[in-house]
Design an enzyme around this catalytic site. Structure first.
Site, PDB file in Angstrom:
ATOM      1  N   GLY A  99       4.079   5.188   3.645  1.00  0.00           N
ATOM      2  CA  GLY A  99       4.905   4.254   2.896  1.00  0.00           C
ATOM      3  C   GLY A  99       5.332   4.716   1.524  1.00  0.00           C
ATOM      4  O   GLY A  99       5.372   5.899   1.222  1.00  0.00           O
ATOM      5  N   SER A 100       5.620   3.711   0.702  1.00  0.00           N
ATOM      6  CA  SER A 100       6.334   3.850  -0.559  1.00  0.00           C
ATOM      7  C   SER A 100       5.743   4.882  -1.508  1.00  0.00           C
ATOM      8  O   SER A 100       4.532   5.046  -1.613  1.00  0.00           O
ATOM      9  CB  SER A 100       6.335   2.491  -1.237  1.00  0.00           C
ATOM     10  OG  SER A 100       6.603   2.635  -2.596  1.00  0.00           O
TER      11      SER A 100
END
Lengths: 394, 127
Positions: free
Chosen positions: B53-54
């Site tokens: 993810g981010s």
């Protein structure tokens, strides 16, 4: 990983704690990826500096680095969460303004150029074969595709670390063998403007993530390539394409790779997929994703003058690099009276537009159209700037 | 057991096991050091498939360490760059190469002792 004596010294903390942490970050990430050594870079561009994006924790880290950290190479940074030096045409939360200023202050103390832009290639033109460490997915794709320079997509902290030590791991797109096309995209339809190029980019990003596409298409303007790169990088993880006749690494149409054909129908369907609002619903027109240089602002001035527009019924917002605010100030008042607002050093994708109550916008940027509904719940119509101005002139 | 040391350090503690990939951004509370299901990872040996993810994720791990809420070590099947960056920033020992079938057999509360000296790491687990 092999390290030079100088790199060892930095890793051992002989140039202070910030540089030590930076070197450790790059070495450890490089080792995890299997890189054999580091490479010096000519320009670092850091993304992930908008307060609305990284929050208090990102601010905390950047301020810690800035205590004794200094950049050791030309370094620039991405747009901030609101326009710099101009009164924004929409309300911005006050805490946001203060904390964003602190982030920019810390970057400037470290020696970053006051840039606040997603087009670092306009500030310093990359040379073919040159190594860079850039964040900002669209700029990365442009550096590789349009300039033939070499960079992977480096996330926030790694790019900051690269700025402090002037190096990055030699891996991925830094290596020539990873820069060859792996799939051929034959475009059997006209790609006439930025918007079409963006839609094509969206198709490429969405369907060919992880590939290095050779795009067999006739493109007229560099801005079209930029638009294609930005959309492809947003919709997928595309970090490089070869565009026929434009990319410095174009060695002709590749043979022996998978071939995909894009026709007018495919482009029309893709456009429908990206569009989430009608032009009638759009409360304003946004352009400048990626940022525009001053020529677009001048073009808008000409367009308004040629049609003697006294006021646009719906406003036009133009995002430009943060360091251009000053030079464009002479147009500012004249444009504002006509309903055109310059947004220096910001980007709606990393901003707080949603909080201002705006629900639908129009744009010529497919990247914007991709992100705004997903990240901010703002719906987007696609149109060209000229079309919009003509429709709303009075 | 010999595994790959990615970020150096030693730790002794109890496991908290996440069977899949974890995004620190959105799935860990940076003020409390807890996962979305309420389990605390503060001072624990976090064992998981890996990160995802981010790119804001590293800042969350860093924030946890500043608040004394970071795990005392992280053991993963596979280490990706975002997790590695976070572990370096937070000075959390990170060990990779945990066999996937072992991850599925592990549960919370096992006792782990580990020492990571990149590129190697030694790990002992008692359940």
């Amino acid at each position: 990983m092999y390290l030079t004596r100088e790199e060892e010294r930095i890793l051992n903390g002989e140039e202070g704690p910030a540089r030590q942490l930076a070197m450790k970050l790059i070495v450890r990430v490089g080792e995890a990826l299997g890189a054999e050594r580091l490479v010096k870079v000519a320009h670092v561009h850091a993304s992930g500096i908008s307060y609305s994006n990284i929050g208090d924790y990102g601010l905390e880290f950047i301020e810690t680095l800035a205590r004794d950290g200094k950049v050791s190479v030309y370094s620039t940074f991405n747009p901030a969460g609101f326009p710099l030096g101009e009164k924004p045409p929409y309300p911005v939360p006050e805490t946001h303004v203060e904390k964003q200023r602190r982030i920019i202050g810390a970057l400037l103390r470290m020696g970053f150029e006051l840039s606040a832009t997603c087009i670092p290639y306009m500030l310093r033109k990359p040379r073919p074969g040159e190594h860079l460490a850039w964040g900002e997915s669209s700029a990365v794709a442009v550096a590789n595709t349009l300039y033939g320079a070499r960079t992977n997509r480096e996330g926030g902290p790694v790019a900051l670390a690269a700025a402090l030590v002037g190096r990055i791991y030699l891996w991925g797109l830094h290596l020539g063998e990873n820069r060859l096309p792996t799939v051929l995209v034959r475009v059997n339809t006209g790609v006439d403007d930025e918007l079409d190029a963006g839609v094509l980019g969206y198709l490429v990003g969405k369907n060919l993530s992880g590939e290095l596409p050779y795009i067999d298409v006739r493109m007229k303007a560099r801005r079209q390539v930029i638009s294609l790169c930005a959309a492809a990088a947003a919709a997928g993880n595309t970090a490089m394409c070869i565009v026929r006749g434009i990319s410095p690494e174009d060695r002709g149409v590749p043979t022996g790779v998978e071939k995909i054909v894009v026709d007018g129908d495919a482009l029309r369907r893709a456009r429908e997929e990206v569009e989430t609002a009608s032009i009638e619903e759009a409360e304003l027109f946004f352009t400048g994703c990626p940022h525009h240089s001053s020529d677009v602002v001048e073009k808008v001035v000409e367009l308004l003058e040629a049609r003697s527009v006294t006021r646009l019924r719906r406003p036009v917002w133009i995002a430009v690099p943060g360091n251009m605010g000053e030079s464009l100030r002479r147009y500012g008042e004249w444009l504002r009276r006509r309903g055109v607002y310059l947004l220096p050093g910001t980007c709606l994708v990393v901003g707080t537009l949603r909080k201002s109550g705006i629900r639908a916008i129009a744009t010529d940027s497919v990247k914007t159209a991709f992100y705004m509904p997903r990240r901010h719940g703002v719906r987007v119509a696609l149109a060209s700037l000229k079309e919009f101005i003509e429709a709303h002139a009075s | 057991m010999e595994l790959r040391g990615i970020v150096e350090g030693r730790a002794i503690g109890e496991t908290v096991v996440v069977k899949n990939r974890l995004s620190f951004y959105g799935e860990v509370d940076p003020e409390k050091g807890t996962l979305v299901d309420g389990r605390s990872i503060a001072g624990k040996i976090l064992v998981m498939e890996g990160g995802r993810g981010s790119t804001v994720g590293p800042y969350i791990l860093y924030a946890l360490s500043r608040r004394g809420l970071a795990p005392s070590a992280i053991v993963v099947v596979e280490a990706e760059p975002i997790l590695v960056a976070g572990a370096v920033m937070a000075s959390v020992p990170l060990v990779a190469g945990l066999p996937r079938d072992l991850l599925h057999k592990l549960h919370d509360g096992c006792r782990v002792e580990l020492e990571s000296v990149p590129p190697k790491a030694v790990l002992a687990i008692e359940c």
